[in-house]
Write an enzyme that holds these catalytic residues in place. Structure first.
Site, PDB file in Angstrom:
ATOM      1  N   GLN B 223       0.864  -1.349  -0.235  1.00  0.00           N
ATOM      2  CA  GLN B 223      -0.051   0.155   0.066  1.00  0.00           C
ATOM      3  C   GLN B 223       0.979   1.248  -0.025  1.00  0.00           C
ATOM      4  O   GLN B 223       0.124   2.255  -0.020  1.00  0.00           O
ATOM      5  CB  GLN B 223      -0.945  -0.072   1.078  1.00  0.00           C
ATOM      6  CG  GLN B 223      -1.942  -1.279   1.302  1.00  0.00           C
ATOM      7  CD  GLN B 223      -2.672  -1.299   2.754  1.00  0.00           C
ATOM      8  OE1 GLN B 223      -2.893  -2.528   3.135  1.00  0.00           O
ATOM      9  NE2 GLN B 223      -3.130  -0.089   3.028  1.00  0.00           N
ATOM     10  N   ARG B 373      -8.555  -2.052   8.602  1.00  0.00           N
ATOM     11  CA  ARG B 373      -9.200  -0.995   7.950  1.00  0.00           C
ATOM     12  C   ARG B 373      -9.301   0.456   9.206  1.00  0.00           C
ATOM     13  O   ARG B 373      -9.930   0.996   9.107  1.00  0.00           O
ATOM     14  CB  ARG B 373     -10.811  -1.334   7.723  1.00  0.00           C
ATOM     15  CG  ARG B 373     -11.309  -0.447   6.736  1.00  0.00           C
ATOM     16  CD  ARG B 373     -12.642  -0.664   6.341  1.00  0.00           C
ATOM     17  NE  ARG B 373     -13.115   0.024   5.227  1.00  0.00           N
ATOM     18  CZ  ARG B 373     -13.842  -0.317   4.024  1.00  0.00           C
ATOM     19  NH1 ARG B 373     -13.798  -1.774   3.697  1.00  0.00           N
ATOM     20  NH2 ARG B 373     -14.183   0.512   3.241  1.00  0.00           N
ATOM     21  N   CYS B 374      -8.291   0.249   9.743  1.00  0.00           N
ATOM     22  CA  CYS B 374      -8.053   1.352  10.855  1.00  0.00           C
ATOM     23  C   CYS B 374      -6.763   1.072  11.428  1.00  0.00           C
ATOM     24  O   CYS B 374      -6.663   0.119  12.521  1.00  0.00           O
ATOM     25  CB  CYS B 374      -9.065   1.616  11.882  1.00  0.00           C
ATOM     26  SG  CYS B 374      -8.554   2.487  13.203  1.00  0.00           S
ATOM     27  N   GLU B 743     -12.281   4.595   6.720  1.00  0.00           N
ATOM     28  CA  GLU B 743     -12.296   3.671   7.907  1.00  0.00           C
ATOM     29  C   GLU B 743     -13.579   3.908   8.778  1.00  0.00           C
ATOM     30  O   GLU B 743     -13.713   3.209   9.576  1.00  0.00           O
ATOM     31  CB  GLU B 743     -10.952   4.129   8.589  1.00  0.00           C
ATOM     32  CG  GLU B 743      -9.950   3.639   7.897  1.00  0.00           C
ATOM     33  CD  GLU B 743      -8.448   3.891   8.562  1.00  0.00           C
ATOM     34  OE1 GLU B 743      -7.405   3.559   8.001  1.00  0.00           O
ATOM     35  OE2 GLU B 743      -8.558   4.827   9.343  1.00  0.00           O
TER      36      GLU B 743
END
Ligand code: FES
Ligand code: FES
Lengths: 167, 792
Positions: B223, B373-374, B743
């Site tokens: 990422q 996701r966070c 998020e």
């Protein structure tokens, strides 16, 4: 110790030397160089590898390449024709039913069979019908909408709006 | 309705444009890392430890090497010769690439097998004989701090315990004072369990070192390609792999959610082997390896307290955390923030005293603290504050919606200084909650709840009104390994008025090829269809820290707008020159400059760009290109109001989400369709930890659910039909007023769901339930309060 086999994928014949233990998904991806079908697990749980074998959806990570000889195999690469995209491809695109796209080919192949067998499924039937395919990105809402849209399209019915709906 | 400034044809901000990237994905033409095939490529598989903590007595590769097609077996001792057996984590901790003597968690990499095919590499892996001497692992983070606990990280000089760091924020004394004098105090111990992002594509790479040109090309699931290039240079610079010789290509990524930020040992081994052999090396993880060995998320043990008045005014909060980081701190937090942005945990409420502290420990679990996701611990913080708010409401006998309305920070009080040091930029919390309550008919539900209870049926309504903090970050505070967390955009417009733009971020499904094009279309009036977006190739894209923590829109999105504005300034000069007027006489409307009062005299952006190459004013640089590195002045503070309605079966304890309404405020919206898609996906990764997912270990360190057969990722059947909406409170300091959204739903959903389930059974005496709330867990709790008779 390899075996010469011929696989018929999307109407084309692919002859290859494979070990008897080779999984169909590897034969499709590596020997036939059709990389649209994916691998997301090692326990037959995710459905990323779903293809049609003689019209039935199957997890190609769970079948040996040698078992698929003589059968008609269909993958995502065979969905579109000279006339254009298959309705399920349009349905996924217009309803924003994909984010990363990794699960998408498998889900579309599964949906094609679902709609073949049940042209007019309820939301519940769709949700159960795709419960062998995991998607980590979309939360499934729009996949359900995409399959409903495709169902309407394939039956020549009025098409549902593809604009997002908000409360 | 979102108002748009541009026509549908231009497709700037606010249009629900269909995605440009879809075409390749729906036709099976995506290019993910496992699709990369290079001539002469070899395959790598990894031997992993069956034990959580063991000495390696010997590794015997004879049988493996005897298999035709197995080319090499690489161990820690081999890498040690080149000083490549250790690597830094993003938190400046250290991690083994391959062990030389001890394994520290189950499924840890022990040796790598290189072979001419995937299948032969697996055969080789099965044939490597490793002799272990197992030791008793430390699995309980509380026990890890016991005096007599073995010191796990004996590799660290002078280390005498398993404590990693202590962190605190807020005014301890002031907070203690408020607590001592408060009418009401509620307190709860809670565990936010270890979970795994489980993106459907696992991690992998193809490392290709060219011995002739001395260049490494690294295709990998990352990422953050630029940051990875820098890390590789730091790890391998001493063997000649300096940064200009490294090209990281992040092809299409099959979901990331933070799990593809870290550097995993597999990547480094593949690079090392390619460097030594000159052959391209492919390494693709299995799902089980991915679940068992890659960085996990969460694992926070929180003691949360809230103090307030008896009429329901929140006065103070106090959180104490024990963070289980496993074998190493491999989080991806900004360096000054070991607990990420956990200090956002004072929530959406107006009070002045808070104190938070955290201690991190090593255990024999896989490394991490990474993400789901966070990455920045906002989920943990929001769970604590939103659970406590409900418990407090219950204790003072107030409706939880009413209590929230009375305690919210008012929209006129922004910017608002939080007791833990944040300056919340903007928000309208009352409007969000009201909208959610209206959409779901909150008061009607409360009536129905009473009626259903009278019939012995359980209906629960749960609220979560959260404040997120994203867009890391301003460079005075935010860096990873010292690299400031700004991000970049570079726009090149071709003579015919079509453009290509490149970014330092990397989409993993977020739809950047569409949304970035919309931002540029908004600013320049070039139709978004004619703007091509590229990311993920460090040889071509400008430097950036990548996509995670909902930072792409707040940072790179802003950079795109700023670069486009530089170009618009240039366009104005050219237009003035072409129209023979002064710049002050010109006015802009999307797509063209025209002369004030004489709109028929105009130049389109396409004409202007063409002139930039054919007829630009004297003294002006030719061409039409701009780059911008955006350093945000503040973080952005998205918010949301979520309401969940559950029905609990009074006999089977089956829990069904009947409705879930999510109202998000992410500021100005670039593409409502994509934002909604992000929210749907995020909510599903919210219900997952609330009801289904948890990585479970036994006392011997064995993972009990390390495959997709046992780790329950929600299918379409478990996922409810989500209902979403928004309020729009633009970020005042952000060039396009956007805040980021990826998020928020994952952060906001779990407490709404748990609050709903607790609410459904609160009348039976249940005050709290630990996540994931499974039917069996609920059954046991109902047994404890005497609702079900104990059978034993
Ligand atoms: S790869 Fe997961 S089911 Fe086939
Ligand atoms: S779109 Fe990413 S897994 Fe389904």
């Amino acid at each position: 110790m390899t075996k010469k086999i011929t696989l018929k994928i999307n109407g084309a014949e692919h002859t290859m030397e494979v070990e008897p233990r080779m999984l169909l998904i590897h034969a499709i991806r590596e020997n036939a160089s059709l990389t649209g079908s994916h691998i997301g697990c090692d326990t037959s749980s995710c459905g990323a590898c779903t293809v049609l074998i003689d019209g039935k959806s199957a997890k190609s990570c769970t079948i040996l390449a040698v078992q698929a000889q003589g059968k008609e195999i269909a993958t995502v690469e065979g969905l579109a024709t000279a006339e254009g995209l298959h309705p399920i491809q349009e349905g996924f695109h217009l309803n924003h039913a994909l984010h990363c796209g990794f699960c998408t080919p498998g889900l579309m192949m599964r949906a094609v069979e679902l709609l073949e067998k049940n042209p007019n499924p309820t939301e519940d039937e769709i949700r159960w019908g795709i419960s062998g395919n995991l998607c980590r990105c979309t939360g499934y809402n729009n996949i359900v909408s995409a399959i409903q849209w495709t169902s309407a399209k394939m039956q020549g019915k009025e098409l549902p709006s593809t604009e997002p709906k908000f409360v | 309705m979102i108002k748009c400034k541009t026509s549908k044809e231009i497709g700037g901000m606010g249009h629900s444009k269909k995605r440009k990237e879809d075409a390749r994905f729906i036709q099976g033409k995506g290019n993910y890392v496992d699709d990369v095939k290079l001539p002469g490529m070899l395959y790598m598989d990894i031997v992993r430890s069956p034990y959580a903590y063991a000495k390696i007595k010997s590794i015997d590769a004879t049988a493996a090497l005897a298999i035709p097609g197995v080319v090499a077996v690489v161990t820690g001792k081999d890498l040690e010769k080149y000083g490549l057996h250790w690597m830094p984590t993003l938190m400046s901790d250290t991690q083994m690439v391959l062990p030389t003597d001890t394994v520290m968690y189950q499924a840890q990499e022990v040796a790598a097998v290189i072979a001419t095919s995937r299948y032969l590499a697996r055969d080789g892996k099965e044939a490597v004989m490793v002799d272990y001497e197992p030791m008793k692992p430390v699995m309980d983070p509380f026990k890890a701090l016991d005096e007599d606990a073995p010191v796990l990280r004996s590799d660290q000089e002078g280390k005498t315990d398993n404590h990693i760091w202590h962190w605190e924020v807020g005014d301890k004394e002031k907070t203690a004072n408020v607590f001592d004098n408060a009418d009401v105090v509620v307190k709860q111990q809670m565990h936010i369990p270890r979970i795994h992002v489980a993106s459907i594509e696992t991690c992998g790479c193809v490392a290709s070192y060219d011995k002739v040109t001395n260049h490494l090309t690294m295709y990998m699931t990352t990422q953050a390609p630029h940051a990875i290039r820098t890390v590789i240079a730091l790890v391998a610079g001493h063997v000649g792999l300096t940064e200009e010789k490294i090209r990281v290509i992040s092809p299409d990524i099959g979901g990331g959610f933070g799990g593809k930020v870290p550097v995993y040992p597999g990547y480094v081994i593949a690079i090392a082997v390619s460097f030594l052999t000159g052959a391209p090396i492919k390494w693709i993880e299995d799902r089980s390896e991915n679940l068992q060995a890659d960085s996990f998320a969460r694992d926070y043990h929180i003691t949360a307290e809230m103090a307030g008045t008896k009429d329901g005014k929140i006065q103070a909060t106090r959180f104490k955390v024990l963070a289980d980081h496993g074998y190493t701190d491999a989080s991806a937090n900004p360096s000054k923030f070991p607990t990420g942005l956990f200090s956002i945990g004072t929530g959406s409420y107006d009070y002045g005293a808070a104190y938070m502290e955290a201690d991190a420990v090593y255990t024999n679990k896989p490394p991490g603290g990474v993400a789901y996701r966070c990455s920045f611990r906002v989920t943990e913080a929001v769970h604590a504050i939103e659970r406590m708010t409900d418990m407090f409401a219950k204790k003072v006998g107030k409706d939880p919606a009413q209590l929230r309305m009375e305690n919210f920070i008012k929209k006129e009080d922004f910017p608002w200084a939080s007791p833990t040091g944040w300056s919340y930029d903007s928000g309208d919390y009352h409007a969000g909650l009201q909208k959610a309550m209206d959409a779901i008919d909150y008061h009607g539900l409360r009536k129905e709840q009473i009626e259903m209870r009278a019939e012995g049926k359980f209906l629960g309504i749960g609220i979560s009104t959260f404040t997120e903090v994203v867009g890391a970050g301003p460079s005075q505070d935010f860096d990873i390994l010292g690299i400031k967390m700004f991000d970049s955009a570079e726009i090149r417009v071709h003579p015919t008025g079509k453009a290509i733009a490149r970014f330092g971020t990397k989409s993993q499904g977020q739809g950047h090829e569409t949304t970035y094009a919309q931002i540029i279309a908004e600013e320049l009036g070039i139709p978004m269809e004619h703007i091509q977006i590229e990311e993920g190739d460090t040889d071509t894209a400008p430097y950036g820290l990548g996509t995670y923590a909902s930072r792409s829109t707040p940072t790179a999105g802003a950079a795109a707008a700023m670069a486009a504005r530089k170009l618009r300034d240039k366009a104005k000069k050219i237009a003035a020159h072409l129209l023979e007027v002064s710049e002050q006489d010109l006015e802009w409307e999307p797509g063209k400059f025209f002369v004030k009062g004489a709109p028929e005299k105009s130049k389109t952006i396409q004409e202007i760009v063409f002139a930039a190459y054919t007829n630009h004013p004297e003294g002006m640089e030719g061409g039409f290109e701009a780059t911008h590195y955006y350093d945000p002045p503040n973080l952005t503070f998205p918010s949301g109001a979520y309401i969940c309605v559950v029905e609990v079966d009074a006999e089977t304890c089956d829990i069904k989400v009947r409705r879930f309404v999510a109202i998000d405020d992410c500021g100005n919206i670039i593409n409502p369709m994509i934002v909604q898609g992000q929210v749907h996906g995020g909510l599903t990764q919210g219900i997952a930890p609330a009801m289904y997912e948890e990585l479970i270990y036994d006392d011997s360190g064995n993972i009990l659910n390390g495959t997709f057969m046992d780790y329950l990722v929600p299918t379409a059947v478990e996922s409810p039909s989500w209902e979403t909406g928004h309020t729009v409170t633009p970020a005042p300091h952000h060039p396009i007023g956007a805040k980021g959204v990826g998020e928020s739903p994952t952060v906001g959903a779990p407490p709404a769901i748990v609050n709903a389930i607790v609410d459904a059974v609160a009348h039976l005496g249940i005050k709290h339930l630990e996540i994931p709330v499974t039917p069996f867990k609920l059954f046991k709790e109902l047994q404890n309060v005497g609702y079900f008779k104990k059978t034993t």
